[in-house]
Design a protein around this motif. Structure first.
Motif, PDB file in Angstrom:
ATOM      1  N   PRO A 203       0.828  -1.214   0.000  1.00  0.00           N
ATOM      2  CA  PRO A 203       0.000   0.000   0.000  1.00  0.00           C
ATOM      3  C   PRO A 203       0.860   1.259   0.000  1.00  0.00           C
ATOM      4  O   PRO A 203       1.923   1.306   0.629  1.00  0.00           O
ATOM      5  CB  PRO A 203      -0.801  -0.119   1.303  1.00  0.00           C
ATOM      6  CG  PRO A 203      -0.749  -1.568   1.659  1.00  0.00           C
ATOM      7  CD  PRO A 203       0.558  -2.075   1.156  1.00  0.00           C
ATOM      8  N   GLU A 204       0.416   2.261  -0.726  1.00  0.00           N
ATOM      9  CA  GLU A 204       1.127   3.530  -0.746  1.00  0.00           C
ATOM     10  C   GLU A 204       1.030   4.213   0.619  1.00  0.00           C
ATOM     11  O   GLU A 204       0.030   4.070   1.331  1.00  0.00           O
ATOM     12  CB  GLU A 204       0.548   4.448  -1.821  1.00  0.00           C
ATOM     13  CG  GLU A 204       0.744   3.947  -3.244  1.00  0.00           C
ATOM     14  CD  GLU A 204       0.212   4.939  -4.266  1.00  0.00           C
ATOM     15  OE1 GLU A 204      -0.250   6.015  -3.834  1.00  0.00           O
ATOM     16  OE2 GLU A 204       0.274   4.635  -5.463  1.00  0.00           O
ATOM     17  N   TRP A 207      -2.316   5.950   2.542  1.00  0.00           N
ATOM     18  CA  TRP A 207      -3.541   5.401   1.942  1.00  0.00           C
ATOM     19  C   TRP A 207      -4.772   5.709   2.795  1.00  0.00           C
ATOM     20  O   TRP A 207      -5.888   5.865   2.271  1.00  0.00           O
ATOM     21  CB  TRP A 207      -3.405   3.891   1.763  1.00  0.00           C
ATOM     22  CG  TRP A 207      -3.194   3.136   3.046  1.00  0.00           C
ATOM     23  CD1 TRP A 207      -2.009   2.752   3.597  1.00  0.00           C
ATOM     24  CD2 TRP A 207      -4.217   2.714   3.969  1.00  0.00           C
ATOM     25  NE1 TRP A 207      -2.209   2.112   4.801  1.00  0.00           N
ATOM     26  CE2 TRP A 207      -3.560   2.068   5.051  1.00  0.00           C
ATOM     27  CE3 TRP A 207      -5.607   2.801   3.981  1.00  0.00           C
ATOM     28  CZ2 TRP A 207      -4.247   1.538   6.132  1.00  0.00           C
ATOM     29  CZ3 TRP A 207      -6.302   2.265   5.065  1.00  0.00           C
ATOM     30  CH2 TRP A 207      -5.624   1.635   6.125  1.00  0.00           C
ATOM     31  N   HIS A 211      -8.854   6.161   1.913  1.00  0.00           N
ATOM     32  CA  HIS A 211      -9.564   4.877   1.905  1.00  0.00           C
ATOM     33  C   HIS A 211      -9.725   4.350   3.328  1.00  0.00           C
ATOM     34  O   HIS A 211      -8.900   4.624   4.199  1.00  0.00           O
ATOM     35  CB  HIS A 211      -8.815   3.840   1.062  1.00  0.00           C
ATOM     36  CG  HIS A 211      -8.722   4.201  -0.392  1.00  0.00           C
ATOM     37  ND1 HIS A 211      -7.775   5.102  -0.868  1.00  0.00           N
ATOM     38  CD2 HIS A 211      -9.446   3.790  -1.473  1.00  0.00           C
ATOM     39  CE1 HIS A 211      -7.934   5.230  -2.181  1.00  0.00           C
ATOM     40  NE2 HIS A 211      -8.925   4.452  -2.570  1.00  0.00           N
ATOM     41  N   THR A 214      -6.706  -0.880   3.343  1.00  0.00           N
ATOM     42  CA  THR A 214      -5.762  -1.057   2.238  1.00  0.00           C
ATOM     43  C   THR A 214      -6.434  -1.782   1.073  1.00  0.00           C
ATOM     44  O   THR A 214      -6.149  -1.486  -0.090  1.00  0.00           O
ATOM     45  CB  THR A 214      -4.532  -1.845   2.692  1.00  0.00           C
ATOM     46  OG1 THR A 214      -4.940  -3.104   3.252  1.00  0.00           O
ATOM     47  CG2 THR A 214      -3.747  -1.062   3.727  1.00  0.00           C
ATOM     48  N   THR A 217      -8.131   0.256  -1.544  1.00  0.00           N
ATOM     49  CA  THR A 217      -7.327   0.966  -2.538  1.00  0.00           C
ATOM     50  C   THR A 217      -7.174   0.193  -3.843  1.00  0.00           C
ATOM     51  O   THR A 217      -6.711   0.747  -4.837  1.00  0.00           O
ATOM     52  CB  THR A 217      -5.906   1.248  -1.994  1.00  0.00           C
ATOM     53  OG1 THR A 217      -5.193   0.008  -1.828  1.00  0.00           O
ATOM     54  CG2 THR A 217      -5.957   1.978  -0.659  1.00  0.00           C
TER      55      THR A 217
END
Length: 323
Positions: A203-204, A207, A211, A214, A217
């Motif tokens: 995950p960025e 996130w 959102h 995760t 996303t």
């Protein structure tokens, strides 16, 4: 969840009770009445033993409305405890969908045991498949750690998967794509490729600013389903707190009472604001209670402004679906 009482002595009962523990009255849940009633000529669901079902039917040896939604179940003796837990979660789901006035329509369930075959929890236009292994605590906890999830429950799986079907009902069939894409993004991007990239990467950072999880996303469809399930978590917990008279007070907490007591949403946008104003201090309070017991936070989530906008859209579509 609403509160329930014994029709004979008034003792407080759980939604899952089949007998009053104080006076011994045999009770069952009536979907039509949304209440636990004395049997008195009513009949227990044919799954009373096999699935631990406490719902009632008008005729003997028949399935209740909830058990009848199960299209496929494991063979007798295969994962019996997990099957009982799955049906119990499904009954809670159906009760809440009824409370919210959402159409159940053609929803059906395949409850399958991965002990006997390969099972993937998922959905296909109203057909929801649940791996009964999710009803085994050790398996579910192992999966939660493997997926780096803060929260994973069997009821959450039901809410997430049925959320996919409500995307078809509330967005796709209703022609609400433009409004959906403005908030969640374009669902026309390749779904399988999006999932492949999600599982192949990490995950960025940041996130949770956009959102609720995760997994949300990975694709707009999954974002919707995660957000839909989250709304049901919030509404059910707030309703339960209100039904049992739980209040959270303190500095900077709005003075209005816990609301809405009913899960049934009204057609005022202000109600969503009131719901969140109630939920935030309540969630902090239950987290503190868990920490006092040496447990992790019950609610390990952050509701950013972007996530709140997504929840608001889902809530508005749920309100609009009421008959």
């Amino acid at each position: 969840m609403r509160s329930f009482t014994c029709p004979s002595c008034g003792n407080l009962l759980f939604f899952e009770n089949s007998t009053c523990v104080v006076c011994g009255t045999a009770v069952g849940y009536s979907r039509a009445d949304r209440a636990l009633l004395a049997l008195d000529g009513r009949h227990r669901c044919a799954n009373a033993v096999l699935a631990g079902c406490n719902w009632v039917t008008a005729n003997p040896d028949t399935l209740c409305d909830c058990c009848a939604l199960t299209r496929t179940r494991p063979a007798d003796g295969d994962a019996p405890e997990a099957f009982v837990r799955a049906e119990a979660a499904k009954r809670r789901l159906l009760h809440q969908l009824d409370d919210l006035g959402l159409p159940v329509g053609d929803v059906a369930f395949d409850l399958l045991s991965s002990e006997a075959e390969h099972v993937i929890t998922g959905h296909a236009s109203g057909l929801i498949t649940i791996d009964l292994a999710e009803g085994v605590d050790s398996h579910r906890e192992a999966m939660r750690e493997q997926m780096a999830e803060p929260y994973r429950t069997l009821l959450g799986h039901f809410r997430h998967e049925v959320g996919h079907w409500y995307w078809e009902v509330l967005v796709d069939r209703a022609g609400g794509h433009d409004r959906f894409r403005e908030v969640f993004g374009d669902e026309r991007v390749d779904y399988q490729e999006a999932l492949r990239k999600h599982y192949a990467g990490t995950p960025e950072l940041g996130w949770n600013a956009t959102h609720v999880s995760t997994y949300a996303t990975s694709h707009p469809w999954e974002d919707w389903a995660e957000t839909f399930a989250h709304l049901l978590h919030i509404r059910d917990t707030v309703q339960t707190a209100a039904a049992y008279g739980v209040r959270v007070t303190g500095r900077d907490i709005p003075p209005h009472p816990l609301a809405p007591v009913d899960a049934e949403p009204r057609e005022q946008d202000e109600e969503f604001d009131q719901l969140i104003d109630t939920w935030l201090p309540l969630s902090r309070a239950v987290n503190q209670l868990n920490r006092s017991m040496g447990k992790d936070d019950l609610y390990p989530f952050v509701l950013s402004p972007v996530v709140l906008a997504k929840l608001r859209l889902v809530d508005s579509l749920v309100v609009g679906a009421r008959p």
